[in-house]
Design a protein around this motif. Sequence first.
Motif, PDB file in Angstrom:
ATOM      1  N   UNK A  62      40.445  74.956  11.249  1.00 24.67           N
ATOM      2  CA  UNK A  62      40.714  76.164  12.056  1.00 24.67           C
ATOM      3  C   UNK A  62      42.198  76.412  12.298  1.00 24.67           C
ATOM      4  N   UNK A  63      43.050  75.404  12.030  1.00 27.30           N
ATOM      5  CA  UNK A  63      44.477  75.592  12.262  1.00 27.30           C
ATOM      6  C   UNK A  63      44.788  75.622  13.752  1.00 27.30           C
ATOM      7  N   UNK A  64      45.917  76.231  14.103  1.00 32.72           N
ATOM      8  CA  UNK A  64      46.380  76.162  15.495  1.00 32.72           C
ATOM      9  C   UNK A  64      46.080  77.414  16.311  1.00 32.72           C
ATOM     10  N   UNK A  65      45.846  78.521  15.623  1.00 33.11           N
ATOM     11  CA  UNK A  65      45.750  79.799  16.333  1.00 33.11           C
ATOM     12  C   UNK A  65      44.687  79.850  17.426  1.00 33.11           C
ATOM     13  N   UNK A  66      43.459  79.363  17.173  1.00 35.94           N
ATOM     14  CA  UNK A  66      42.437  79.452  18.230  1.00 35.94           C
ATOM     15  C   UNK A  66      42.861  78.746  19.516  1.00 35.94           C
ATOM     16  N   UNK A  67      43.645  77.676  19.377  1.00 38.05           N
ATOM     17  CA  UNK A  67      44.104  76.953  20.569  1.00 38.05           C
ATOM     18  C   UNK A  67      45.187  77.739  21.308  1.00 38.05           C
ATOM     19  N   UNK A  68      46.000  78.454  20.525  1.00 33.97           N
ATOM     20  CA  UNK A  68      47.108  79.194  21.154  1.00 33.97           C
ATOM     21  C   UNK A  68      46.586  80.236  22.144  1.00 33.97           C
ATOM     22  N   UNK A  69      45.483  80.878  21.785  1.00 41.15           N
ATOM     23  CA  UNK A  69      44.884  81.845  22.705  1.00 41.15           C
ATOM     24  C   UNK A  69      44.513  81.162  24.020  1.00 41.15           C
ATOM     25  N   UNK A  70      43.980  79.942  23.917  1.00 43.35           N
ATOM     26  CA  UNK A  70      43.528  79.221  25.112  1.00 43.35           C
ATOM     27  C   UNK A  70      44.717  78.797  25.975  1.00 43.35           C
ATOM     28  N   UNK A  71      45.771  78.330  25.324  1.00 41.95           N
ATOM     29  CA  UNK A  71      46.958  77.929  26.097  1.00 41.95           C
ATOM     30  C   UNK A  71      47.535  79.111  26.869  1.00 41.95           C
ATOM     31  N   UNK A  72      47.545  80.256  26.201  1.00 41.05           N
ATOM     32  CA  UNK A  72      48.067  81.456  26.883  1.00 41.05           C
ATOM     33  C   UNK A  72      47.195  81.848  28.064  1.00 41.05           C
ATOM     34  N   UNK A  73      45.870  81.818  27.835  1.00 43.67           N
ATOM     35  CA  UNK A  73      44.952  82.292  28.865  1.00 43.67           C
ATOM     36  C   UNK A  73      44.881  81.333  30.059  1.00 43.67           C
ATOM     37  N   UNK A  74      44.887  80.027  29.798  1.00 40.88           N
ATOM     38  CA  UNK A  74      44.648  79.057  30.875  1.00 40.88           C
ATOM     39  C   UNK A  74      45.876  78.211  31.207  1.00 40.88           C
ATOM     40  N   UNK A  75      46.976  78.467  30.575  1.00 42.49           N
ATOM     41  CA  UNK A  75      48.194  77.679  30.778  1.00 42.49           C
ATOM     42  C   UNK A  75      47.913  76.177  30.689  1.00 42.49           C
ATOM     43  N   UNK A  76      47.295  75.763  29.589  1.00 40.85           N
ATOM     44  CA  UNK A  76      46.988  74.341  29.434  1.00 40.85           C
ATOM     45  C   UNK A  76      47.677  73.814  28.172  1.00 40.85           C
ATOM     46  N   UNK A  77      48.408  72.694  28.298  1.00 41.14           N
ATOM     47  CA  UNK A  77      49.051  72.095  27.115  1.00 41.14           C
ATOM     48  C   UNK A  77      48.006  71.510  26.170  1.00 41.14           C
ATOM     49  N   UNK A  78      48.273  71.607  24.876  1.00 42.80           N
ATOM     50  CA  UNK A  78      47.342  71.042  23.897  1.00 42.80           C
ATOM     51  C   UNK A  78      48.137  70.402  22.761  1.00 42.80           C
ATOM     52  N   UNK A  79      47.613  69.270  22.278  1.00 42.02           N
ATOM     53  CA  UNK A  79      48.218  68.631  21.112  1.00 42.02           C
ATOM     54  C   UNK A  79      47.106  68.272  20.123  1.00 42.02           C
ATOM     55  N   UNK A  80      47.234  68.748  18.903  1.00 39.72           N
ATOM     56  CA  UNK A  80      46.296  68.374  17.836  1.00 39.72           C
ATOM     57  C   UNK A  80      46.670  66.978  17.353  1.00 39.72           C
TER      58      UNK A  80
END
Lengths: 77, 359
Positions: free
Chosen positions: B192-210
């Motif tokens: 899925x790459x990184x894009x689906x997570x980027x939406x979540x970080x923007x919406x919920x202000x949560x850090x994520x690391x793959x």
Amino acid sequence: MCLAIPGKVVTIDAKTGHAQVDYGDGTSRTVNVSLVDVKVGEYVLVHAGFAIQVVDRKEAEETIALFKEMLEMAGEA
Amino acid sequence: MFELRDKTVADEILSQLKAAKVKLRFMHVCGTHQETLVRHGLDTVLKKCGVTVSQGPGCPVCVTTAREIEEAIALARRGYTVASFGDMLQVPGKDASLAQVKAQGSDVRMVYSIEDVVNLAKQHPQKQVVFLAVGFETTAPSTAAVIENGPPENFSILSCHRMIPPALQAILRAGELRIDGFIEPGHVSTIIGLKPYQLISRQYHVPQVVAGFEPLDVLMSVWMLVQQVQQGKAAVENEYARAVNAEGNVKAQRVMRQVFAAGDVAWRGFPVIPKSGMFLKPQYAAFDARKRFADDLSVLAGESFPEPQGCLCGAVLRGVCASQECPLFGCQCTPQTPLGPCMVSREGSCRIEFQYQKK
Ligand code: SF4
């Protein structure tokens, strides 16, 4: 279940979309490579009989060095 | 080249984590990350550094619902051939598992790949062969590729494929746990790459690391999350760059989009998660076991399938309960006598806990 194992592509049969993948531990398997663009000699991650991604060899070799750099920078900050 | 072992790097990560004096909770959503954490004792080491890493709904076998298992059992009992990946066969259903149904004479097969099931269907054209298709975005492309290729006419699937990003959103929306960051599943991310997570970080202000799956991958991803928290960032970073690129596997995404439509589906331990399920599109209805065998499955309509009594798998999958907190863990419930899927699956947190620590 999302386990995926890296192996080296030894031969590719373009007609069937299958490749022989060598896992480097004496085992090799026929793998469906229709989901990736891969050449003989490259490494793929294999999951449930399908190659799901090509491993970037350069990135793999540089991983530890990159970690060290990041840690050093943070340590000095 | 693929082994990532370097003690000095691990020590440096841990000493920087200790010095940071944090108190944080991260969540991962992958059974293989849980394995790395428990097997190498990283969960304990990280706790000493103030970081708790909870397991979320990252085991495809575990999040498959009791209803889906009953569907497969009903089809096997009806005389069709049912095939699935190993651990699925052992998950207890209402009165039996698929393995027990097999012992009673039904045709249930354990397979390594969906291609084995296609071959089975080719070899037995007189049989109806049903694949119980479980797995996240790592696995779903293989199912999609087979369907798109036109499998034999006596082949069909019970799709239980699910997507990870909607589950992350469901967890954040529910707010049962404070989560300071997500360790994202490396192999789902190869697709899925990184894009689906980027939406979540923007919406919920949560850090994520793959993250990858070597001990050093997991430690490094925790360290990267801590850095983000300390800098007030909520970005998506990629620790597993050797296998994951930003756009993901475009070929695999295309075939998944071609074959599956997103639909609402329940996950074990969760209510219905909107648009988290992958269902065959109408043009592939001929390969949809739920459509082909609608009459056989109608016996399940209206029935409810409660969780095994006393089993806390639901809470374990939401990260609100650790396996050892289950009173049945290690006594009534062991890998030999599993009561819930979390003790069955090699990706289940109860099984992993039992295997490496015991009670
Ligand atoms: S220990 Fe067994 S009964 Fe308890 S939550 Fe885990 S699988 Fe369920």
